[in-house]
Structure formats: structure tokens, C-alpha cells
Design a protein around this motif. Structure first.
Motif, PDB file in Angstrom:
ATOM      1  N   TRP A 103       0.818  -1.212   0.000  1.00 44.10           N
ATOM      2  CA  TRP A 103       0.000   0.000   0.000  1.00 44.10           C
ATOM      3  C   TRP A 103       0.849   1.258   0.000  1.00 44.10           C
ATOM      4  CZ3 TRP A 103       0.156   3.713   3.790  1.00 44.10           C
ATOM      5  CH2 TRP A 103       0.789   3.365   4.990  1.00 44.10           C
ATOM      6  N   TYR A 104       2.070   1.179   0.507  1.00 49.44           N
ATOM      7  CA  TYR A 104       2.919   2.369   0.550  1.00 49.44           C
ATOM      8  C   TYR A 104       3.777   2.502  -0.702  1.00 49.44           C
ATOM      9  CZ  TYR A 104       5.762  -1.329   2.648  1.00 49.44           C
ATOM     10  OH  TYR A 104       6.373  -2.517   2.909  1.00 49.44           O
ATOM     11  N   GLY A 105       3.554   1.637  -1.676  1.00 55.99           N
ATOM     12  CA  GLY A 105       4.226   1.746  -2.954  1.00 55.99           C
ATOM     13  C   GLY A 105       5.470   0.891  -3.058  1.00 55.99           C
ATOM     14  N   PRO A 106       6.298   1.197  -4.030  1.00 53.82           N
ATOM     15  CA  PRO A 106       6.066   2.194  -5.068  1.00 53.82           C
ATOM     16  C   PRO A 106       4.999   1.747  -6.054  1.00 53.82           C
ATOM     17  CG  PRO A 106       8.027   0.960  -5.593  1.00 53.82           C
ATOM     18  CD  PRO A 106       7.567   0.456  -4.239  1.00 53.82           C
ATOM     19  N   TYR A 107       4.405   2.693  -6.730  1.00 55.89           N
ATOM     20  CA  TYR A 107       3.380   2.431  -7.706  1.00 55.89           C
ATOM     21  C   TYR A 107       3.949   2.569  -9.119  1.00 55.89           C
ATOM     22  CZ  TYR A 107      -0.005   2.626  -3.921  1.00 55.89           C
ATOM     23  OH  TYR A 107      -0.709   2.370  -2.771  1.00 55.89           O
ATOM     24  N   ASP A 108       3.527   1.659  -9.973  1.00 60.25           N
ATOM     25  CA  ASP A 108       4.071   1.624 -11.331  1.00 60.25           C
ATOM     26  C   ASP A 108       3.285   2.498 -12.302  1.00 60.25           C
ATOM     27  OD1 ASP A 108       4.781  -1.909 -10.992  1.00 60.25           O
ATOM     28  OD2 ASP A 108       6.074  -0.173 -10.636  1.00 60.25           O
ATOM     29  N   TYR A 109       2.008   2.698 -12.035  1.00 62.38           N
ATOM     30  CA  TYR A 109       1.149   3.387 -12.991  1.00 62.38           C
ATOM     31  C   TYR A 109       0.396   4.528 -12.316  1.00 62.38           C
ATOM     32  CZ  TYR A 109       2.012  -0.990 -15.441  1.00 62.38           C
ATOM     33  OH  TYR A 109       2.613  -2.070 -16.014  1.00 62.38           O
ATOM     34  N   TRP A 110       0.232   5.612 -13.097  1.00 66.44           N
ATOM     35  CA  TRP A 110      -0.446   6.801 -12.586  1.00 66.44           C
ATOM     36  C   TRP A 110      -1.441   7.320 -13.612  1.00 66.44           C
ATOM     37  CZ3 TRP A 110       0.602   8.811  -7.719  1.00 66.44           C
ATOM     38  CH2 TRP A 110       1.681   8.218  -7.056  1.00 66.44           C
ATOM     39  N   GLY A 111      -2.540   7.873 -13.122  1.00 65.85           N
ATOM     40  CA  GLY A 111      -3.495   8.522 -13.991  1.00 65.85           C
ATOM     41  C   GLY A 111      -3.089   9.958 -14.275  1.00 65.85           C
ATOM     42  N   GLN A 112      -3.900  10.631 -15.072  1.00 67.13           N
ATOM     43  CA  GLN A 112      -3.569  11.998 -15.478  1.00 67.13           C
ATOM     44  C   GLN A 112      -4.074  13.034 -14.477  1.00 67.13           C
ATOM     45  OE1 GLN A 112      -6.203  10.400 -16.485  1.00 67.13           O
ATOM     46  NE2 GLN A 112      -7.852  11.914 -16.248  1.00 67.13           N
ATOM     47  N   GLY A 113      -4.927  12.599 -13.571  1.00 67.51           N
ATOM     48  CA  GLY A 113      -5.401  13.490 -12.521  1.00 67.51           C
ATOM     49  C   GLY A 113      -6.761  14.086 -12.817  1.00 67.51           C
ATOM     50  N   THR A 114      -7.479  14.399 -11.750  1.00 67.67           N
ATOM     51  CA  THR A 114      -8.762  15.081 -11.866  1.00 67.67           C
ATOM     52  C   THR A 114      -8.813  16.191 -10.818  1.00 67.67           C
ATOM     53  OG1 THR A 114     -11.171  14.786 -11.935  1.00 67.67           O
ATOM     54  CG2 THR A 114      -9.983  13.466 -10.315  1.00 67.67           C
ATOM     55  N   GLN A 115      -9.284  17.349 -11.216  1.00 68.98           N
ATOM     56  CA  GLN A 115      -9.269  18.522 -10.337  1.00 68.98           C
ATOM     57  C   GLN A 115     -10.451  18.491  -9.380  1.00 68.98           C
ATOM     58  OE1 GLN A 115      -7.031  21.325 -10.212  1.00 68.98           O
ATOM     59  NE2 GLN A 115      -8.207  21.735  -8.340  1.00 68.98           N
ATOM     60  N   VAL A 116     -10.154  18.710  -8.121  1.00 68.56           N
ATOM     61  CA  VAL A 116     -11.176  18.877  -7.092  1.00 68.56           C
ATOM     62  C   VAL A 116     -10.992  20.265  -6.490  1.00 68.56           C
ATOM     63  CG1 VAL A 116     -11.987  18.122  -4.831  1.00 68.56           C
ATOM     64  CG2 VAL A 116     -11.371  16.434  -6.570  1.00 68.56           C
ATOM     65  N   THR A 117     -12.042  21.061  -6.535  1.00 69.83           N
ATOM     66  CA  THR A 117     -11.995  22.404  -5.977  1.00 69.83           C
ATOM     67  C   THR A 117     -13.118  22.554  -4.965  1.00 69.83           C
ATOM     68  OG1 THR A 117     -11.133  23.292  -8.050  1.00 69.83           O
ATOM     69  CG2 THR A 117     -12.039  24.869  -6.478  1.00 69.83           C
ATOM     70  N   VAL A 118     -12.748  22.924  -3.746  1.00 71.46           N
ATOM     71  CA  VAL A 118     -13.721  23.086  -2.668  1.00 71.46           C
ATOM     72  C   VAL A 118     -13.770  24.564  -2.300  1.00 71.46           C
ATOM     73  CG1 VAL A 118     -14.449  22.352  -0.389  1.00 71.46           C
ATOM     74  CG2 VAL A 118     -13.154  20.788  -1.853  1.00 71.46           C
ATOM     75  N   SER A 119     -14.924  25.161  -2.475  1.00 68.25           N
ATOM     76  CA  SER A 119     -15.075  26.583  -2.172  1.00 68.25           C
ATOM     77  C   SER A 119     -15.571  26.765  -0.738  1.00 68.25           C
ATOM     78  CB  SER A 119     -16.052  27.228  -3.142  1.00 68.25           C
ATOM     79  OG  SER A 119     -17.331  26.654  -3.007  1.00 68.25           O
ATOM     80  N   SER A 120     -15.137  27.868  -0.144  1.00 66.15           N
ATOM     81  CA  SER A 120     -15.527  28.137   1.249  1.00 66.15           C
ATOM     82  C   SER A 120     -16.826  28.914   1.329  1.00 66.15           C
ATOM     83  CB  SER A 120     -14.411  28.908   1.951  1.00 66.15           C
ATOM     84  OG  SER A 120     -14.142  30.099   1.254  1.00 66.15           O
TER      85      SER A 120
END
Length: 120
Positions: A103-120
Motif C-alpha cells: 500500500w505504501y508503494g512504489p506504484y508503477d502506474y499513474w493517472g492523469q489526474g482530476t481537479q477537485v476544488t472546494v469553495s468556502s
């Protein structure tokens, strides 16, 4: 070719919820750890949560413990992150990772990412 594709990010108000998904293709990850990481502007990428393949145990960063839940559907080769009680400090690009020996890695593959924005 292995691909990890995240989805489910977006803009949400503080206190709200989002569910991220990570669909894997090209190989199955039922026998490898998978995890979520995030990177906020100007900061280094940090660990969020992970799930082992051997016993299904889950691991969380202290900052999200009790609010986020990681899960996986091996039949669909998909990883999820349920995020509740979101805070502005959760704003970041969230990345899916797979192919970890543990669980602590290392990881071989990664995604491109998705943006999460939390407004106050």
C-alpha cells in the motif's frame, strides 16, 4: 497499454461530497495495491489513501481519516474515493495510482489526474 483514467472531480462547496473513480485498462490490478494521491498548487504530491490487494485493508492520511473512503471493484478494475465533509484545503489535483507491491508503494502506474476544488 496500461491506462488509468480518473473522473468525478469538480467544484463543490465546503461540507459537500464527491466520488472519484479510476478506471483501469490494459491489465488487471486485482493483485496489486492501489491508491489516491493529491497535489495542491505550490505543494508536493501527497498520499491520500490506499487499499491493499492481499487483505483489502485500507490506509488513510490523517488529514482525510474519517471523511474519505477508498474502495475497489476488482470485477470492474476500478478504484473509488468517496470524499465527504470536504474542506477548502482538500482542493487539489487527485491522482490514481496502481501496481503497488504494497500500500505504501512504489506504484508503477499513474493517472492523469482530476481537479477537485472546494469553495468556502
Amino acid at each position: 497499454q496500461v491506462q488509468l483514467v480518473e473522473s468525478g472531480g469538480g467544484l463543490v462547496q465546503a461540507g459537500g461530497s464527491l466520488r472519484l473513480s479510476c478506471a483501469a485498462s490494459g491489465r488487471t490490478f486485482s493483485r496489486s495495491a492501489m491508491g489516491w494521491f493529491r497535489q495542491a498548487p505550490g505543494k508536493e504530491r501527497e498520499f491520500v489513501a490506499a487499499i491493499s490487494w492481499s487483505d483489502g485493508n485500507t490506509y488513510y492520511a490523517d488529514s482525510v481519516k474519517g471523511r474519505f473512503t477508498i474502495s475497489r471493484d476488482n470485477a470492474k478494475n476500478t478504484l473509488y474515493l468517496q470524499m465527504n465533509s470536504l474542506k477548502p484545503e482538500d482542493t487539489a489535483v487527485y491522482y490514481c495510482a496502481a501496481g503497488g507491491v504494497s500500500w505504501y508503494g512504489p506504484y508503477d502506474y499513474w493517472g492523469q489526474g482530476t481537479q477537485v476544488t472546494v469553495s468556502s
